[in-house]
Design an enzyme around this catalytic site. Structure first.
Site, short mmCIF file in Angstrom:
data_model
loop_
_atom_site.label_atom_id
_atom_site.label_comp_id
_atom_site.label_asym_id
_atom_site.label_seq_id
_atom_site.Cartn_x
_atom_site.Cartn_y
_atom_site.Cartn_z
N SER A 6 -34.83 -2.15 -3.06
CA SER A 6 -35.80 -2.47 -4.11
C SER A 6 -35.96 -3.97 -4.19
CB SER A 6 -35.32 -1.94 -5.45
OG SER A 6 -36.07 -2.56 -6.47
N HIS A 31 -39.05 -0.61 -1.20
CA HIS A 31 -39.27 0.01 -2.50
C HIS A 31 -39.84 -1.03 -3.48
CE1 HIS A 31 -38.39 3.11 -5.57
NE2 HIS A 31 -38.06 2.10 -6.36
N ASP A 33 -41.17 -1.68 -7.31
CA ASP A 33 -41.12 -1.17 -8.69
C ASP A 33 -42.24 -1.78 -9.52
OD1 ASP A 33 -38.74 0.54 -8.75
OD2 ASP A 33 -37.67 -1.29 -8.20
N MET A 35 -44.00 -1.86 -13.08
CA MET A 35 -43.74 -1.55 -14.50
C MET A 35 -44.84 -2.17 -15.36
SD MET A 35 -39.67 -2.34 -14.63
CE MET A 35 -38.58 -1.89 -13.26
N HIS A 64 -43.10 2.79 -6.55
CA HIS A 64 -42.55 3.55 -7.68
C HIS A 64 -43.26 3.08 -8.95
CE1 HIS A 64 -38.68 4.24 -10.34
NE2 HIS A 64 -39.71 4.97 -10.74
N MET A 66 -43.89 2.97 -12.80
CA MET A 66 -43.27 3.22 -14.12
C MET A 66 -44.29 2.76 -15.15
SD MET A 66 -39.49 1.93 -13.06
CE MET A 66 -40.13 1.22 -11.55
N MET A 135 -34.02 9.57 -10.87
CA MET A 135 -33.48 8.31 -11.40
C MET A 135 -32.00 8.49 -11.73
SD MET A 135 -35.95 6.21 -11.25
CE MET A 135 -34.96 4.84 -11.88
N ASP A 173 -32.52 6.69 -7.11
CA ASP A 173 -32.82 5.29 -7.43
C ASP A 173 -32.03 4.83 -8.66
OD1 ASP A 173 -33.99 2.83 -7.96
OD2 ASP A 173 -36.01 3.62 -8.32
C1 DX5 Z 1 -35.22 0.65 -12.00
C2 DX5 Z 1 -35.87 0.60 -10.64
C3 DX5 Z 1 -34.93 0.52 -9.50
C4 DX5 Z 1 -34.04 -0.70 -9.51
C5 DX5 Z 1 -32.86 -0.43 -8.68
O1 DX5 Z 1 -36.18 0.91 -12.94
O2 DX5 Z 1 -36.64 1.77 -10.44
O3 DX5 Z 1 -35.62 0.63 -8.26
O4 DX5 Z 1 -34.68 -1.84 -9.05
O5 DX5 Z 1 -31.99 -1.51 -8.79
P1 DX5 Z 1 -30.41 -1.32 -8.70
O6 DX5 Z 1 -30.12 -0.78 -7.33
O7 DX5 Z 1 -29.90 -2.67 -8.94
O8 DX5 Z 1 -30.01 -0.33 -9.77
ZN ZN Z 2 -37.49 2.14 -8.40
#
Ligand code: DX5
Ligand code: ZN
Length: 213
Positions: A6, A31, A33, A35, A64, A66, A135, A173
Site C-alpha cells: 500500500s 495498492h 487507498d 479515502m 481500494h 473508501m 479488512m 488488508d
Molecule cells: C487502511 C488501508 C490499508 C493500509 C494498510 O485503511 O486500506 O491499505 O494502508 O497499511 P498497514 O499495512 O500499515 O496496515
Molecule cells: Zn487498502
C-alpha cells in the site's frame, strides 16, 4: 502469496521513487487507498496523483475505494485502467449494479468487508466478483494493529468461494506482517496488502516483500 504494497505508507514527497521501488522489488500489484473524508475519517489522493502513480508503476493498480459515492469515484479512476477496483459493501446500496459496471469497463470488480461485516452479505453477489477484500483493521489509516479474527473469516469465505465461484481471490488488508502471513496463507488468502511493514522495513522494501512471499 501475492503481495500488494500500500502506497499509503510511502513518502509522498518522493512518490514516484517509492512506487518504482516496490515494482522493482517484485510486488504483484500496487495498492492505492482512496479515502474521501466521509466514509472514513481521513482523506488521501484523487485522480491527478493516481494518474502520476499509474505512469510510473510497472505493476497493475489495485484501487481500494473508501468513499461514500462509489459510482463517482469509479468514473474518475476507470480511465487509468487499474486491474481491480474494490468498493465497500457498507457504502453501496446497489452492489450488483456497480460490480457489473466495473466489469463492463474492463476492470475486475472486488467488494471490501469491514472487520465487523459478515461474509453472509456476499452470498448473492460472490458470483459477480473477481476478488473479495477482507479488512483486518478499521479502514482509514496505515500502521494499525492486525485484527486476528480475519483468519477464521477468510476460511469461511473460502468455503463460500469454493461453492459458488472458485476463481474469486481473497485479499486481506491491514496490519499484515511476517508475524501473521502464515496464518493467512493457511486460511486460503491469495493476496496480502501491506503498507507500513513494506515501507518501514529496516532492510528495505525488497526484503520486506520477499519475506512475505
Ligand atoms: C487502511 C488501508 C490499508 C493500509 C494498510 O485503511 O486500506 O491499505 O494502508 O497499511 P498497514 O499495512 O500499515 O496496515
Ligand atoms: Zn487498502
Amino acid at each position: 502469496m501475492l503481495v500488494a504494497p500500500s502506497i499509503l505508507s510511502a513518502d509522498f514527497g518522493n512518490l514516484a521513487k517509492d512506487v518504482k521501488a516496490i515494482c522493482n522489488a517484485g510486488c504483484d500489484l500496487v495498492h492505492v487507498d482512496v479515502m474521501d473524508g466521509h466514509f472514513v475519517p481521513n482523506l488521501t489522493i484523487g485522480p491527478v496523483v493516481v494518474e502520476a502513480v499509474a505512469n510510473v508503476a510497472t505493476k497493475p493498480l489495485d484501487i481500494h475505494l473508501m468513499v461514500e459515492d462509489n459510482n463517482f469515484f469509479v468514473d474518475l479512476f476507470a480511465p487509468l485502467k487499474p486491474e481491480y477496483i474494490s468498493f465497500h459493501i457498507e457504502s453501496e446500496r446497489h452492489a450488483n449494479r456497480l460490480a457489473n459496471k466495473i466489469k463492463s469497463l474492463g476492470i475486475k470488480p472486488a467488494i471490501v468487508l469491514n472487520p465487523h461485516t459478515s461474509i453472509s452479505s456476499l452470498e448473492y453477489i460472490i458470483e459477480d466478483l473477481d476478488m473479495v477484500l477482507l479488512m483486518s483493521v478499521n479502514p482509514g489509516f496505515g500502521g494499525q494493529k492486525f485484527i486476528s479474527a480475519v483468519a477464521e473469516k477468510a476460511s469461511r469465505l473460502k468455503e463460500l468461494i469454493l461453492r459458488k465461484n472458485p476463481e474469486c481471490l481473497i485479499e486481506v488488508d491491514g496490519g499484515v506482517s511476517n508475524k501473521n502471513i502464515d496464518i493467512l496463507q493457511s486460511a486460503g488468502v491469495d493476496i496480502v496488502v501491506a503498507g507500513s511493514y513494506v515501507y518501514k522495513h529496516p532492510n528495505g522494501v525488497k526484503e520486506a516483500i520477499e519475506s512475505l512471499k
